[in-house]
Motif scaffolding. Structure first.
Motif, PDB file in Angstrom:
ATOM      1  N   ASN A 265      -0.631  -1.475   1.243  1.00 12.14           N
ATOM      2  CA  ASN A 265      -0.433  -2.825   0.724  1.00 12.14           C
ATOM      3  C   ASN A 265      -0.423  -3.857   1.853  1.00 12.14           C
ATOM      4  OD1 ASN A 265      -0.329  -2.386  -2.070  1.00 12.14           O
ATOM      5  ND2 ASN A 265       1.790  -1.700  -1.949  1.00 12.14           N
TER       6      ASN A 265
ATOM      7  N   SER B 207      -1.566  -7.095  -3.726  1.00 10.58           N
ATOM      8  CA  SER B 207      -0.959  -6.489  -2.539  1.00 10.58           C
ATOM      9  C   SER B 207       0.244  -7.264  -2.002  1.00 10.58           C
ATOM     10  CB  SER B 207      -2.000  -6.344  -1.423  1.00 10.58           C
ATOM     11  OG  SER B 207      -2.499  -7.597  -1.025  1.00 10.58           O
TER      12      SER B 207
ATOM     13  N   THR C 108       4.581  -6.214  -1.445  1.00 10.27           N
ATOM     14  CA  THR C 108       4.938  -5.952  -0.050  1.00 10.27           C
ATOM     15  C   THR C 108       5.989  -6.904   0.489  1.00 10.27           C
ATOM     16  OG1 THR C 108       2.627  -5.299   0.251  1.00 10.27           O
ATOM     17  CG2 THR C 108       3.943  -5.567   2.247  1.00 10.27           C
TER      18      THR C 108
END
Length: 459
Positions: free
Chosen positions: A8, A185, A189
């Motif tokens: 990620n 992503s 994260t």
């Protein structure tokens, strides 16, 4: 922090990197369009240059705000805003009916890239394990370096085959790919801690005055004497704004940018070296194609193609040199790279009265491999002298320095060449180029001394 690089994190870096790639590509490809734009919009060279100058000015004023933005807004919100506003800028440019709308689009794009560029490196610094940091900083440098390499060739090809508006149209799907990558992503994260910080409008006005004054003043040197009001007044305004801004930041409990980190001598030396690196890149990017066309009488297409292999090699070397830093430390790859640059500049300076296209091709490849060896590593090692809570400030200063060098680099080199040639009575047009190469060579030695005199941080 784990020693493994998260997928990620990798996709997040790529998503912001793709956006940054688009910004730098447009920046470097627009110079090719100047003659076309001058004809279509009936404006002069001094006016059309604002397409690049305004963009770099906006970048330079937005980047110092990256620490404030990081503390005030979530990473994903910053990414989303910068991506969407960049696309809006592309659309404005692609369909601009007049020069004012074209400038407005470049202004809007500058905001988007100004947020994205430091955001990419902040993501790397905050989320990449130390054992992979050099490699990923190299990847970040690769993204911007490859865009610089592709930009002129991309611009020339598009302008000649499709028209200048397609420079912007073709980048819209690239930004949409970036948006797609980042949307899945980044939220997975990053949950960065936010702080209730107030925006310092006075400091922001000073940032605008500082960069506007310095960039406009230095850019005006190419068309006016050094002591003219067009040069002196903007530079004086810029310097005064810089002094006042520095004093305000040092006294503030919550500064926009902690400029006092430049009191860290080791970090300051690497900042100077990083600035010089950028000046050398831009200086040669101006000298090589102009010498090839003006002195060697070769075509503009050949001049662009001679730059391309070196630029690509430099971009490829960025992550490789980052891996070398991870394995053997910073000093060897950095000094090796700088030495390659110095030796190549020395050869070009020695042969400056008669440099063939082939010699330029080989020398430029070696220079750019050397730049690739040192560029990202200067940034990585320079930031290692700062504590973790100061890295966002350090990143903001380095990225600002990079853009400032971009804004003034070409103006400095072109001024040296034109001033020397106009004052030289021998009629030899290579003299100006000789002094410009000497200037870059001296900068290379200063850079080498700055690094060799600094102890490598072992932490």
């Amino acid at each position: 922090m784990k020693n493994k690089l998260s997928i990620n994190v990798l996709f997040a870096v790529l998503s912001v990197g793709v956006m940054t790639f688009g910004g730098v590509t447009v920046e470097t490809s627009m110079n090719i369009t100047f003659p076309t734009l001058m004809s279509e919009f009936n404006v002069g060279l001094g006016t059309v240059q604002w397409i690049t100058t305004l963009y770099l000015l906006v970048l330079s004023t937005i980047i110092p705000l990256s620490r404030f933005l990081k503390n005030k807004f979530k990473t994903y919100n910053l990414f989303l805003f910068s991506n969407v506003i960049f696309v809006i800028g592309l659309i404005l440019n692609a369909f601009s009916p007049n020069f004012f709308i074209l400038l407005l689009g470049r202004f809007v794009q500058g905001i988007g890239t100004g947020i994205a560029l430091p955001l990419m490196f902040n993501i790397i610094l905050d989320n990449v394990p130390k054992s992979k940091l050099g490699f990923m900083m190299g990847v970040g440098s690769l993204i911007t370096a490859s865009a610089s390499a592709i930009g002129p060739a991309f611009g020339g090809l598009v302008v000649n085959s499709l028209g200048w508006r397609y420079i912007f149209i073709l980048l819209i799907p690239v930004l949409l790919i970036s948006l797609l990558l980042g949307s899945f992503s980044i939220p997975k994260t990053f949950q960065n801690e936010l702080h209730d910080v107030k925006f310092d409008y006075g400091s922001f006005v000073l940032i605008i005055l500082m960069f506007a004054g310095l960039i406009i003043g230095i850019s005006n040197v190419s068309e006016n004497s050094l002591l003219s009001y067009q040069v002196l007044i903007p530079i004086i305004i810029g310097v005064l704004a810089l002094i006042i801004f520095t004093k305000m930041q040092n006294k503030s409990k919550n500064p926009i940018l902690k400029v006092d980190i430049l009191k860290n001598v080791s970090y300051a030396k690497y900042t100077v070296a990083f600035f010089i690196n950028q000046l050398i890149i831009l200086g040669l990017a101006f000298i090589v194609p102009n010498y090839i066309q003006i002195i060697n009488k070769s075509s503009s297409s050949l001049a662009g193609l001679i730059l391309l292999p070196g630029a690509i090699m430099g971009a490829i070397m960025s992550p490789i040199s980052g891996s070398l830093l991870d394995r053997m430390g910073a000093k060897k790859p950095i000094l090796t790279g700088i030495a390659m640059v110095i030796l190549s500049l020395l050869v070009l300076f020695t042969l400056s009265s008669n440099i063939s296209d082939t010699i330029f091709l080989v020398a430029y490849i070696i220079v750019m491999i050397g730049i690739g060896m040192s560029y990202g590593n200067l940034m990585t090692q320079g930031l290692s002298y700062l504590s973790s809570e100061l890295t966002s400030d350090g990143n903001a200063i380095l990225t600002t320095v990079q853009q400032f060098a971009g804004a003034i680099g070409t103006a400095i080199i072109s001024t040296i060449i034109t001033s020397i040639n106009s004052s030289y009575s021998g009629g030899n047009a290579t003299v100006g180029f000789k002094f410009a190469l000497l200037f870059l060579l001296i900068l290379g030695f200063i850079q080498f001394l700055a690094i060799i005199s600094t102890k490598i941080n072992k932490k």
